[in-house]
Motif scaffolding. Sequence first.
Motif, PDB file in Angstrom:
ATOM      1  N   ALA A 190       0.832  -1.208   0.000  1.00 54.65           N
ATOM      2  CA  ALA A 190       0.000   0.000   0.000  1.00 54.65           C
ATOM      3  C   ALA A 190       0.870   1.263   0.000  1.00 54.65           C
ATOM      4  CB  ALA A 190      -0.927  -0.005   1.217  1.00 54.65           C
ATOM      5  N   GLN A 191       1.956   1.224   0.760  1.00 48.90           N
ATOM      6  CA  GLN A 191       2.837   2.395   0.850  1.00 48.90           C
ATOM      7  C   GLN A 191       3.639   2.620  -0.414  1.00 48.90           C
ATOM      8  OE1 GLN A 191       3.375   4.771   3.285  1.00 48.90           O
ATOM      9  NE2 GLN A 191       1.578   3.896   4.261  1.00 48.90           N
ATOM     10  N   THR A 192       4.142   1.529  -0.995  1.00 47.75           N
ATOM     11  CA  THR A 192       5.127   1.669  -2.071  1.00 47.75           C
ATOM     12  C   THR A 192       4.543   1.419  -3.457  1.00 47.75           C
ATOM     13  OG1 THR A 192       5.708  -0.679  -1.981  1.00 47.75           O
ATOM     14  CG2 THR A 192       6.977   0.813  -0.572  1.00 47.75           C
ATOM     15  N   ASN A 193       3.392   0.747  -3.489  1.00 49.16           N
ATOM     16  CA  ASN A 193       2.810   0.324  -4.748  1.00 49.16           C
ATOM     17  C   ASN A 193       3.782  -0.532  -5.555  1.00 49.16           C
ATOM     18  OD1 ASN A 193       0.572   0.214  -6.348  1.00 49.16           O
ATOM     19  ND2 ASN A 193       1.185   1.966  -7.616  1.00 49.16           N
ATOM     20  N   ARG A 194       4.635  -1.249  -4.843  1.00 48.43           N
ATOM     21  CA  ARG A 194       5.609  -2.103  -5.524  1.00 48.43           C
ATOM     22  C   ARG A 194       5.262  -3.577  -5.322  1.00 48.43           C
ATOM     23  NH1 ARG A 194       9.598  -0.217  -7.905  1.00 48.43           N
ATOM     24  NH2 ARG A 194      10.938  -2.013  -7.619  1.00 48.43           N
ATOM     25  N   ARG A 195       5.516  -4.335  -6.369  1.00 43.61           N
ATOM     26  CA  ARG A 195       5.232  -5.772  -6.352  1.00 43.61           C
ATOM     27  C   ARG A 195       6.228  -6.502  -5.453  1.00 43.61           C
ATOM     28  NH1 ARG A 195       2.553  -9.459  -9.793  1.00 43.61           N
ATOM     29  NH2 ARG A 195       1.613  -7.746 -10.928  1.00 43.61           N
ATOM     30  N   VAL A 196       5.720  -7.361  -4.594  1.00 36.47           N
ATOM     31  CA  VAL A 196       6.571  -8.099  -3.661  1.00 36.47           C
ATOM     32  C   VAL A 196       6.819  -9.501  -4.216  1.00 36.47           C
ATOM     33  CG1 VAL A 196       6.515  -9.192  -1.360  1.00 36.47           C
ATOM     34  CG2 VAL A 196       5.858  -6.793  -1.631  1.00 36.47           C
ATOM     35  N   THR A 197       7.983 -10.062  -3.909  1.00 41.65           N
ATOM     36  CA  THR A 197       8.255 -11.448  -4.300  1.00 41.65           C
ATOM     37  C   THR A 197       8.189 -12.344  -3.067  1.00 41.65           C
ATOM     38  OG1 THR A 197       9.753 -10.737  -6.053  1.00 41.65           O
ATOM     39  CG2 THR A 197       9.997 -12.999  -5.304  1.00 41.65           C
ATOM     40  N   PHE A 198       7.471 -13.439  -3.157  1.00 42.32           N
ATOM     41  CA  PHE A 198       7.524 -14.446  -2.090  1.00 42.32           C
ATOM     42  C   PHE A 198       8.436 -15.580  -2.549  1.00 42.32           C
ATOM     43  CE2 PHE A 198       3.449 -12.433  -0.975  1.00 42.32           C
ATOM     44  CZ  PHE A 198       3.668 -12.215   0.379  1.00 42.32           C
ATOM     45  N   GLU A 199       9.452 -15.838  -1.750  1.00 48.16           N
ATOM     46  CA  GLU A 199      10.327 -16.972  -2.059  1.00 48.16           C
ATOM     47  C   GLU A 199       9.802 -18.193  -1.325  1.00 48.16           C
ATOM     48  OE1 GLU A 199      13.306 -14.245  -0.474  1.00 48.16           O
ATOM     49  OE2 GLU A 199      14.707 -15.183  -1.862  1.00 48.16           O
ATOM     50  N   TYR A 200       9.914 -19.327  -1.997  1.00 45.96           N
ATOM     51  CA  TYR A 200       9.368 -20.543  -1.392  1.00 45.96           C
ATOM     52  C   TYR A 200      10.312 -21.704  -1.717  1.00 45.96           C
ATOM     53  CZ  TYR A 200       5.567 -23.598   0.262  1.00 45.96           C
ATOM     54  OH  TYR A 200       4.783 -24.480   0.979  1.00 45.96           O
ATOM     55  N   VAL A 201      11.054 -22.145  -0.714  1.00 45.03           N
ATOM     56  CA  VAL A 201      11.982 -23.251  -0.928  1.00 45.03           C
ATOM     57  C   VAL A 201      11.173 -24.553  -0.972  1.00 45.03           C
ATOM     58  CG1 VAL A 201      12.491 -23.480   1.554  1.00 45.03           C
ATOM     59  CG2 VAL A 201      14.111 -24.354  -0.104  1.00 45.03           C
ATOM     60  N   MET A 202      11.428 -25.387  -1.971  1.00 44.32           N
ATOM     61  CA  MET A 202      10.633 -26.606  -2.126  1.00 44.32           C
ATOM     62  C   MET A 202      11.365 -27.789  -1.495  1.00 44.32           C
ATOM     63  SD  MET A 202       9.515 -25.945  -6.049  1.00 44.32           S
ATOM     64  CE  MET A 202       8.046 -26.958  -6.063  1.00 44.32           C
ATOM     65  N   LEU A 203      10.748 -28.311  -0.426  1.00 42.00           N
ATOM     66  CA  LEU A 203      11.347 -29.417   0.323  1.00 42.00           C
ATOM     67  C   LEU A 203      10.499 -30.666   0.115  1.00 42.00           C
ATOM     68  CD1 LEU A 203      11.742 -27.372   3.653  1.00 42.00           C
ATOM     69  CD2 LEU A 203      13.556 -27.792   1.978  1.00 42.00           C
ATOM     70  N   ASP A 204      11.132 -31.715  -0.348  1.00 38.18           N
ATOM     71  CA  ASP A 204      10.383 -32.931  -0.672  1.00 38.18           C
ATOM     72  C   ASP A 204       9.617 -33.450   0.544  1.00 38.18           C
ATOM     73  OD1 ASP A 204       9.503 -34.849  -2.394  1.00 38.18           O
ATOM     74  OD2 ASP A 204      11.165 -36.229  -1.985  1.00 38.18           O
ATOM     75  N   ASP A 205       8.336 -33.765   0.317  1.00 43.05           N
ATOM     76  CA  ASP A 205       7.475 -34.334   1.363  1.00 43.05           C
ATOM     77  C   ASP A 205       7.271 -33.422   2.563  1.00 43.05           C
ATOM     78  OD1 ASP A 205       6.925 -36.689   0.072  1.00 43.05           O
ATOM     79  OD2 ASP A 205       8.751 -37.679   0.825  1.00 43.05           O
TER      80      ASP A 205
END
Length: 357
Positions: free
Chosen positions: A264-279
């Motif tokens: 809301a403050q920056t109007n900038r797109r955020v990235t969510f990082e998601y490490v993929m761990l088996d099972d």
Amino acid sequence: MVKKDKIELLGIGISELEEFVTSLGEARFRGRQIHKWIYQKDEDSFYAMSDLPKELRAKLDEVAIISFPKVLKQRVSKDGTRKYLLEFPDKKRVETVLIPQRNDNEKDIRYSLCLSTQVGCPVGCAFCATGLNGFQRNLTAGEIVGEFLSSRRELKKKVKLKHEQPISNVVYMGMGEPMFNYDEVIKSIYILNDHKGINIGQRSITISTSGDVKGIEKLALENLQVTLAVSLHACDNELRDKLVPINRKYPLESLFKAVEFYIAQTNRRVTFEYVMLDDVNISRKDADNMIKLVKPLLANVNLIPYNEVEGLPYQKPAKDKILQFYNWLVEGGLNVTIREEKGADIEAACGQLQAKR
Ligand code: SAH
Ligand code: SF4
């Protein structure tokens, strides 16, 4: 006689350098010359600053110092990724990684530089190599910028490059939690961004946090054009408590409130990082939870197939499982990318930095 400490010039801006040289009885423009040598020519020896008078070089060497971290070791991956083991004057060590950007023309290649912000890391995420040896200390802004300058100097020595500025992007994704060293990290961004010096555009800079809500709220008010990346890794509190221990302090509800505030403050797109761990975190249910949380936001998701770390029990999922999870998210309406693995053969990939070798 007590030996006077030399003044550290690394991390000092142009006007302070002008002040400094006038305090020595020199003309202001000498400060601008020194600034150029440090931040544009990656020079840390006064004696090499050939447009300064000889006597001034000797005088500077007596009273001041420019402490670029020493490159103790470098490794080059078969994919062109370069990892540097750097040592600061107090013998503390970090690693930085230069990652080549995809480009058809070999000579025209440019790099992303992954910077460390702390020696070790106090967060201790369950899957990460950096947290394994605990936390030692924060880096100063000058030391963070020093990582940039030493890496670029070394790169230019080893590779003939077409670009004057071979490093196009900077990501604060090395060792440490940047938000726990907030002031020095912000100061280092301003130094990297200074158009008279290193001149990296703010939009080419990304800061990654494990989810320090206070830091995200502060960054929202900085009026910077950098990209915020948030390490999500789990979309229910029970699992996230285990994987990313900072979640016990700032659970998902408060994290997402902070991210909404940031957007809301920056109007900038955020990235969510998601490490993929088996099972561990890539079931259909995990995908559904993520879609619910992330879809309403101006955000991308960056999936990071796990880079295995010796001594830790997690595994990288097989290709079909990675694609399956990716497809669920895309079908759910998210903007998703899968991070290309770089430098794993030299332990330079995400989460493999330890500064031991
Ligand atoms: N300390 C910051 C920056 C870390 S590095 C943070 O945690 O956000 C960038 C990303 O790599 C983070 O999302 C981090 O969680 C992830 N990561 C850590 N260890 C990893 C590993 N072994 N394999 C893949 N990604 C990893
Ligand atoms: Fe620290 Fe980031 Fe590693 Fe977590 S993933 S231990 S926050 S460096």
